[in-house]
Design an enzyme around this catalytic site. Structure first.
Site, short mmCIF file in Angstrom:
data_model
loop_
_atom_site.label_atom_id
_atom_site.label_comp_id
_atom_site.label_asym_id
_atom_site.label_seq_id
_atom_site.Cartn_x
_atom_site.Cartn_y
_atom_site.Cartn_z
N ALA A 137 0.66 -1.19 0.00
CA ALA A 137 0.11 0.11 0.11
C ALA A 137 0.88 1.35 0.23
CB ALA A 137 -0.97 -0.02 1.10
N CYS A 164 2.46 -12.81 0.65
CA CYS A 164 1.62 -14.08 0.22
C CYS A 164 2.47 -15.22 -0.38
CB CYS A 164 0.73 -13.84 -0.81
SG CYS A 164 -0.49 -12.33 -0.48
#
Length: 461
Positions: free
Chosen positions: A18, A51
């Site tokens: 982000a 991830c």
């Protein structure tokens, strides 16, 4: 505007998805002569895929650098003053400044801002248990965490691993450890693994994990982590048993890292995440934005704020924040709760609401489960697939879908994600013009078979 040679200063706290997406997008909109960008990151890496860590640990991804989307040097080359190993310790909202500490030297300094982006991410849940900080016990959130775990796996003599928790990270780490040649036990508090699914679907995951040779211990609460004479972990204890362990991985999940925001008096939601408006501005603050794993988002199906820490959202948040901080306009309307994972070749997918989510918000619903195949039954490679679908009782509005199956199962959930976003009914879904050929699907796609059955159930009430 501050008159720093006529430039505004944008300060970003957090150098991952982000934060650096916001910085990069703002830079694309405004050049260095108009906007100075300073980004603080307490770790050594930027713009990496958390991830992907289980796949790196398991060996499917060869090296750490494969998980880095953009290096610090690349960010700096684009005119972003990126300061690694520098931790922001305080946000002074009235004074429009942040205090940062150099992790190496301990030196502290203040940096003023005109615009602020908070992208502090999440922290792994570390249970308040005796022995939780012992050598050999690992959380897996950053590349540093992944490297530390790999180092432990390389030098550990024994081959017994215990994973605490059976959510996405726990399940993926269990498979990674099997791939590394460890005997793996998963200790899980819930009825079945993958609590993001209903238990009847989680049961399918349970069977697949046992098929991999993983020992599943459900409905078990860890009470302490036992250590040996050398101080290293030797076992995980529950109320009823002890499980020997040469390494322990905590896969209990994450919480928003919002201690800084809380101390600064910024608004937090029920899950501890920052609350923002549609433009990702922190509510009540015109010049502060927040995104990624430290915020709560609107679930478009339930209408309630939810905590959903996923890289897909973090990157979208960053794009929206960067557009707005750079003088443009963009919004992030919310999520429907889509996620996919796998255990060996078993694919797991979900979107929308589970049964307990629907009950919690007072929705009356019908639930149907169907068995189908990934391809036409006569075509080579067709494999079974289970689809569960929830529809609102009187209106027939789609509420949620869960899919467990082999090749081709998981990404079918995207059909449901679009249908949820468009607020389609299950009746409308039955008319969707989906792609068909025997190598890809039966004549009636499994998602549409479930929609037909749900529509019949709704019509019958």
């Amino acid at each position: 505007m501050s008159m720093r040679q006529g430039r505004e200063r944008l300060v970003v706290i957090g150098g991952d998805a982000a934060g650096m997406s916001a910085a990069s997008q703002a830079r694309r909109r405004k050049g260095a002569e108009e906007l100075e960008i300073v980004a603080f990151e307490r770790g050594r890496f930027t713009s990496f895929s958390a991830c992907g860590i289980p796949y790196w640990v398991g060996g499917a991804v060869p090296g750490r650098d494969d998980l880095i989307a953009r290096t610090p040097e690349e960010h700096r080359a684009r005119g972003i003053d990126l300061r690694l190993r520098t931790e922001v310790t305080e946000i002074d909202v009235p004074g429009q400044r942040v205090r940062a500490r150099d992790v190496g030297s301990g030196a502290e300094s203040w940096t003023s801002y005109d615009k602020l982006v908070i992208a502090t991410g999440a922290r792994p849940v570390r249970p308040e248990l005796p022995g939780a900080d012992a050598p050999g016990v690992h959380g897996v959130q950053t590349l540093e965490d992944g490297q530390a775990l790999l180092d432990t796996l390389a030098r550990t003599q024994g081959r017994r691993a215990v994973v605490v928790g059976a959510g996405y990270i726990g399940v993926e780490m269990a498979e990674a450890l099997i791939d590394r040649g460890f005997e793996v036990t998963v200790v899980n508090r819930g009825r079945e693994p993958m609590s993001t699914l209903d238990p009847d679907m989680g049961r399918l995951v349970h069977r697949a994990m046992e098929g991999l040779g993983i020992t599943m211990v459900n409905r078990a609460e860890v009470t302490k982590i036992l250590t040996g004479e050398d101080g290293r972990v030797r076992a995980v204890a529950t109320q009823h048993a002890e499980y020997p362990a040469d390494v322990v991985v905590l896969g209990i999940g994450v919480r928003p890292e919002t201690a800084l925001a809380r101390a600064a008096g910024l608004p937090l939601g029920a899950h501890g995440g920052l609350l923002t408006d549609l433009a990702m501005r922190v509510r009540g603050h015109e010049n502060i934005w927040a995104g990624g794993d430290c915020v709560e988002v609107l679930n478009l199906v339930s209408g309630q704020e939810q905590y959903v820490p996923l890289g897909t959202h973090a990157n979208k948040h960053g794009q929206v924040i960067g557009a707005n901080a750079g003088g443009g306009y963009a919004t992030f309307p919310g999520v429907v709760g889509t996620a996919v994972s796998k255990v060996c070749d078993l694919e797991i997918a979900r979107t929308g609401l589970r049964e307990k989510d629907a009950r919690r918000v007072g929705l009356e619903f019908e639930a149907v489960t169907i068995e189908s195949t990934s391809r036409a039954g006569y075509y080579p490679g067709a494999s079974p697939m289970t689809v569960k679908m929830l529809a609102e009782r009187r209106t027939g509005r789609l509420l949620g879908v869960q899919i467990v199956g082999r090749e081709g199962a998981a990404k079918r959930v995207d059909i449901a994600a679009v249908a949820l976003t468009a607020r389609l009914t299950v009746e409308q879904m039955t008319a969707l013009d989906l792609g068909y050929a025997p190598p890809f699907s039966p004549v009636w796609d499994p998602v549409l078979v479930a929609a037909r059955k749900a529509a019949q159930r709704v019509r019958g009430n």
